[in-house]
Design a protein around this motif. Structure first.
Motif, mmCIF file in Angstrom:
data_model
loop_
_atom_site.group_PDB
_atom_site.id
_atom_site.type_symbol
_atom_site.label_atom_id
_atom_site.label_comp_id
_atom_site.label_asym_id
_atom_site.label_seq_id
_atom_site.Cartn_x
_atom_site.Cartn_y
_atom_site.Cartn_z
ATOM 1 N N ASP A 21 94.875 -0.235 -13.637
ATOM 2 C CA ASP A 21 95.870 -1.121 -12.991
ATOM 3 C C ASP A 21 96.626 -1.992 -14.062
ATOM 4 O O ASP A 21 96.228 -1.779 -15.356
ATOM 5 C CB ASP A 21 95.020 -2.270 -12.216
ATOM 6 N N PHE A 22 97.470 -2.597 -13.700
ATOM 7 C CA PHE A 22 98.302 -3.497 -14.919
ATOM 8 C C PHE A 22 97.999 -5.007 -14.936
ATOM 9 O O PHE A 22 97.535 -5.491 -16.033
ATOM 10 C CB PHE A 22 99.800 -3.119 -14.653
ATOM 11 N N ASP A 23 98.473 -5.697 -13.833
ATOM 12 C CA ASP A 23 98.375 -7.412 -14.137
ATOM 13 C C ASP A 23 96.748 -7.341 -13.765
ATOM 14 O O ASP A 23 95.717 -7.080 -13.380
ATOM 15 C CB ASP A 23 98.951 -7.716 -12.594
ATOM 16 N N THR A 129 100.281 0.336 -10.272
ATOM 17 C CA THR A 129 100.467 -1.200 -10.195
ATOM 18 C C THR A 129 101.239 -1.602 -9.034
ATOM 19 O O THR A 129 101.988 -0.921 -8.449
ATOM 20 C CB THR A 129 101.343 -1.813 -11.359
ATOM 21 N N GLY A 130 101.035 -2.976 -8.539
ATOM 22 C CA GLY A 130 101.674 -3.479 -7.320
ATOM 23 C C GLY A 130 103.116 -3.892 -7.821
ATOM 24 O O GLY A 130 103.870 -4.229 -6.850
ATOM 25 N N VAL A 148 103.469 5.665 -20.960
ATOM 26 C CA VAL A 148 102.456 6.021 -19.865
ATOM 27 C C VAL A 148 103.232 6.251 -18.491
ATOM 28 O O VAL A 148 104.080 5.513 -18.380
ATOM 29 C CB VAL A 148 101.459 4.939 -19.961
ATOM 30 N N PRO A 149 102.890 7.201 -17.771
ATOM 31 C CA PRO A 149 103.271 7.204 -16.360
ATOM 32 C C PRO A 149 103.043 6.110 -15.769
ATOM 33 O O PRO A 149 101.767 5.773 -15.881
ATOM 34 C CB PRO A 149 102.943 8.555 -15.745
ATOM 35 N N VAL A 150 103.828 5.743 -14.773
ATOM 36 C CA VAL A 150 103.584 4.572 -13.917
ATOM 37 C C VAL A 150 103.798 4.952 -12.454
ATOM 38 O O VAL A 150 104.960 5.437 -12.025
ATOM 39 C CB VAL A 150 104.286 3.362 -14.272
ATOM 40 N N VAL A 151 103.085 4.570 -11.676
ATOM 41 C CA VAL A 151 103.089 4.557 -10.101
ATOM 42 C C VAL A 151 103.107 3.268 -9.812
ATOM 43 O O VAL A 151 102.301 2.465 -9.858
ATOM 44 C CB VAL A 151 102.100 5.370 -9.535
ATOM 45 N N GLY A 152 103.996 2.860 -8.973
ATOM 46 C CA GLY A 152 104.270 1.370 -8.470
ATOM 47 C C GLY A 152 104.994 1.050 -7.406
ATOM 48 O O GLY A 152 105.323 2.133 -6.547
ATOM 49 N N HIS A 167 104.600 -0.754 -0.712
ATOM 50 C CA HIS A 167 103.799 -1.764 -1.649
ATOM 51 C C HIS A 167 102.463 -0.983 -2.131
ATOM 52 O O HIS A 167 101.768 -0.233 -1.454
ATOM 53 C CB HIS A 167 103.278 -2.948 -0.905
ATOM 54 N N CYS A 168 102.292 -0.349 -3.585
ATOM 55 C CA CYS A 168 101.438 0.189 -4.064
ATOM 56 C C CYS A 168 100.369 -0.536 -4.232
ATOM 57 O O CYS A 168 99.893 -1.207 -5.476
ATOM 58 C CB CYS A 168 102.125 0.636 -5.709
ATOM 59 N N HIS A 169 99.585 -0.843 -3.019
ATOM 60 C CA HIS A 169 98.224 -1.665 -3.154
ATOM 61 C C HIS A 169 97.289 -1.313 -2.262
ATOM 62 O O HIS A 169 97.695 -0.672 -1.021
ATOM 63 C CB HIS A 169 99.117 -3.026 -2.517
#
Length: 242
Positions: A21-23, A129-130, A148-152, A167-169
């Motif tokens: 996760d990011f945040d 990440t959201g 880094v690859p990111v999915v959001g 929303h990626c959640h």
């Protein structure tokens, strides 16, 4: 936005899949909220617009079924007049450049060291990440020199602005990871959020980092015995200090 960074071994087929996760995991705070605050404060009328919609949109963010619409409303207030996702990406890049020092302080050294170790080991690492993916991608690339690859969260044109469209959640984070090609067993997952319980449950080794104090018991109850619950440097969060 790209910049030279560490050289890592090539990821081989079948390499362990690691999801961060990011945040509150790699970043001390709410990166999307910080961005939206900057977007709406760019002009007085955007600030006024955000204040006008806050009584309706603000409470929506607190509840999972309406969270995407609440977040999307504030993104819309900050992007009225834009018509392409690329326009928002360009604003995000500008935001990251302007706030380099502040963002550098928000990235958690312990978290980056763990990410670095996985990449040195040849693992397949992805951030889920959201926040809009360009935000996490730009912060990691420009500030931490990590490509880094990111999915959001997906965004697109809506009502003369740009809004969150997906929303990626929660469960959707798992769906979007699979759709992006990150299939197979998840070897390890790192997250602070109880909304990421589907991701943590799916991982062979879940690691909870920087959880809210009130959620620690929930993680202990829902995840396998012995799951690490760590604090990577968020002073106002729970977990065992590292």
């Amino acid at each position: 936005m790209s910049t030279a960074g560490p050289r890592y071994p090539a990821v081989q087929a079948g390499a362990p899949l690691i999801v961060f996760d990011f945040d509150h995991t790699l970043y001390d705070g709410d990166s999307g909220g910080d961005l939206v605050s900057w977007l709406v404060r760019r002009t007085w009328w955007r600030t006024l617009l955000a204040l006008l919609i806050a009584p309706v949109a603000g409470p929506m963010i607190a509840f999972l079924p309406t969270r995407r619409r609440g977040v999307g409303a504030f993104i819309w207030a900050g992007t009225v007049g834009l018509h392409r996702r690329r326009d928002l990406d360009e604003l995000i890049d500008r935001y990251v450049v302007l706030h380099d020092a502040q963002l550098r302080e928000r990235l958690l050294p312990v978290a980056l060291a763990v990410l670095h170790r996985h990449r040195e080991g040849g693992d397949r690492v992805v951030v889920a990440t959201g926040a809009p993916p360009e935000l996490a991608r730009a912060i990691l690339a420009f500030v931490a020199h990590e490509d880094v690859p990111v999915v959001g969260t997906a965004v697109g044109p809506r009502l003369f602005g740009v809004m969150a469209t997906r929303h990626c959640h929660h469960e959707m984070k798992m769906t979007m990871l699979r759709e992006a090609g990150f299939t197979g067993e998840i070897a390890a997952a790192y997250s602070d959020s109880s909304a990421d319980m589907p991701l943590l449950r799916a991982a062979r080794r879940p690691v909870v980092v920087n959880p809210k104090h009130a959620k620690v018991d929930d993680f202990r109850r829902e995840l396998p015995a012995g799951t690490p619950i760590l604090n990577w440097g968020c002073a106002d969060r729970g977990g065992d200090p590292v």
